[in-house]
Design an enzyme around this catalytic site. Structure first.
Site, PDB file in Angstrom:
ATOM      1  N   GLU A   1      -5.210  -8.582  -0.611  1.00 52.39           N
ATOM      2  CA  GLU A   1      -6.023  -8.238   0.562  1.00 52.39           C
ATOM      3  C   GLU A   1      -7.468  -8.086   0.098  1.00 52.39           C
ATOM      4  OE1 GLU A   1      -4.799  -5.151   3.274  1.00 52.39           O
ATOM      5  OE2 GLU A   1      -2.667  -5.669   3.071  1.00 52.39           O
TER       6      GLU A   1
ATOM      7  N   GLU B   1       0.830  -1.202   0.000  1.00 56.13           N
ATOM      8  CA  GLU B   1       0.000   0.000   0.000  1.00 56.13           C
ATOM      9  C   GLU B   1       0.870   1.259   0.000  1.00 56.13           C
ATOM     10  OE1 GLU B   1      -3.136  -0.133   2.923  1.00 56.13           O
ATOM     11  OE2 GLU B   1      -4.098  -1.815   1.901  1.00 56.13           O
TER      12      GLU B   1
END
Length: 525
Positions: A329, A204
């Site tokens: 995810e 991220e």
């Protein structure tokens, strides 16, 4: 994962399936869905790695989960909980991602090797400001993977680490020359290389991994990837930190700026929130009504449009589909259970979550030409966990049972389906009630996974199977009396798998009556 900068991902993205078009039955009419299972391309397989899991240093996933407390009486090898290991081995976990998540970009691997008593402590600033003693480090994680028989997937620290730190970790694990890193590994009890090939370079990076722009990250990635070396017997799978939700610009920039030879995969993070909002309440894990049930499934179905969008961008730059899309995810993210640490992300797991899991895995299966990896967040005690623990007790969640059902698709030949789904309507909105995927295993058995999202109506199907010679059909079903039913430590089998008897052979076709709010997997031989 990140608690902010996801608002753009909550926008409605559309619900159209490439293999499903909404049907409009007459009012009050009893409809039978006509489905066709096609032969497909024998070269196109559903990668087993779609069924991967995620273990971050977050809440009780590692400590109090995989890594038993010192006074625990749970069965263990060292401090690894063997009841959890045996449960995950049963569903054939193909890969396990670690140590994060946001935690990965504050984690310095060298603090987690060597004698446990000498390892420095650190604060886990992302998840509850807890004191991390580093007793579960690289060797412990790789021993866990060895016990599970699973592929380790490591996330390198790009946010607060250095190129040399990452390169040293790779050398420590993968080289067999007499370098200082290798000599240290041998001293720490592992003479032979671990041969770890899966490496995420950042996590991220648009958020908790550094708040970078896509343009800046691609330059950083190329620098790190340059020093991510192969070693004899270990070719690295270099994985790019990809987009948040439907961020097309991030994917476009990565695919345009990074040479294809420098990346094996590109990630995508996409969560399902009952309310659809990252601010305020995300919705309760239990005790919800049909309004929150419907909105959760509506938001789950956005995965189809998100994956389609990113796959199309990747196709522009990679027509041969060499680069894998890894949704590393995904899952349901609700409000934490009342009375628990809000930084631990502990939530219960209901039949609704199982329906989300079945639906999402069907979407990934149907995009297996590009989606070749995924990781449910997370394995134990965090978010949409497949296992929950309470001291020495352990239970299997409804989501676990979906992974048990769907393991038959791992590395099986993908079989396309054609059908028109009836609608599930609530208020003024409608979503497709039915989703499905199919495959043929190495022994020739055909498996069809079916999900009925309608909580009130069964669905009848009549299925033709092109070129499939079969005589018998068996199956298992996961359902319960209510969509918000869940398993507890006192009642661990409220939502469980049972034999399914609603499928029969009629002539050369398969006839199925799919119960309301259910996941069914059929086997045809």
């Amino acid at each position: 994962m990140n608690l902010s900068r996801r608002l753009a991902a909550a926008a409605f993205l559309g619900l159209a399936f490439s293999t499903v078009s909404p049907a409009q039955p007459k009012e009050g009419a009893s409809q039978t869905v006509q489905m066709t299972v096609q032969a497909g391309d024998p070269k196109l397989q559903i990668s087993k790695h779609i069924y991967g899991h995620f273990a971050e240093h977050l809440g009780r996933c590692i400590y109090g989960g995989f890594w038993a407390d010192k006074d625990s009486k749970a069965p263990q090898q060292g401090r690894i909980r063997m009841d959890i290991v045996e449960a995950l081995k049963k569903i054939k976990v193909p890969n396990l991602r670690w140590p994060g998540g946001c935690f990965a970009d504050t984690y310095h691997w060298h603090d987690g090797v060597g004698p446990a008593a000498q390892r420095p402590k650190m604060l886990n600033l992302w998840w509850g400001n807890t004191l991390e003693d580093n007793s579960f480090g690289t060797h412990e994680f790789l021993e866990l993977c060895n016990l599970l028989g699973t592929e380790p997937y490591l996330a390198a620290n790009v946010g607060s680490g250095t190129v040399q730190e990452m390169s040293n970790w790779m050398e420590y694990l993968n080289s067999n020359e007499d370098t200082p890193m290798v000599l240290e590994r041998r001293k720490n009890g592992h003479p032979e290389p671990y041969k770890v090939s899966w490496w995420g370079i950042g996590n991220e990076s648009w958020g908790c991994g550094g708040n970078m722009t896509a343009e800046y990250y691609t330059d950083v990635y190329k620098r790190y990837a340059t020093f991510a070396h192969n070693y004899p017997g270990t070719d690295l799978k270099r994985i790019v930190s990809g987009a948040n939700g439907d961020d097309a610009h991030w994917t476009e920039t990565c695919m345009k700026n990074i040479p294809l030879g420098q990346m094996w995969g590109l990630t995508l993070h996409q969560y399902t929130l009952p309310t659809g909002s990252w601010t305020g309440s995300k919705g309760k894990a239990t005790g919800f009504g049909e309004d929150m049930y419907f909105s959760t499934l509506r938001n789950c179905l956005k995965m189809e449009a998100v994956v389609t969008k990113h796959a199309a961008i990747m196709d522009k730059y990679d027509k041969d589909k060499k680069v894998a899309l890894l949704v590393d995810e995904w899952g349901v993210w609700t409000d934490v259970e009342p009375g628990t640490n809000p930084g631990f992300l502990y939530q219960q797991n209901s039949l609704r979550d199982a329906l989300v899991a079945g639906t999402t895995l069907n979407i990934f299966n149907n995009h297996c030409d590009r989606v070749r990896g995924a990781n449910l967040a997370q394995a134990v005690n965090v978010l949409q966990a497949v296992i929950l623990t309470e001291k020495d007790k352990m239970l299997l969640t409804p989501t676990y049972h979906v992974f048990d059902l769907y393991q038959v698709h791992q590395d099986a030949q993908y079989l396309p389906l054609q059908f028109s789904s009836p609608d599930y309507a609530f208020g003024n909105e409608k979503i497709p009630a039915l989703n499905a995927s199919a495959s043929k295993d190495a022994k020739g058995a055909v498996h069809i996974s079916l999900v009925n999202l309608d909580p009130n109506k069964a669905i009848k199907l009549e299925t033709a199977l092109a070129g499939v010679n079969w005589k018998t059909v068996t199956g298992r079903v996961l359902t319960s009396a209510k969509t918000n039913d869940y398993n507890t430590f006192d009642k661990p089998n409220t939502v469980k798998l049972v034999a399914f008897n609603g499928a029969k052979k009629r002539g050369d076709k398969l006839s199925v009556e799919l119960p309301a709010k259910s996941v069914v997997v059929l086997e045809l031989k």
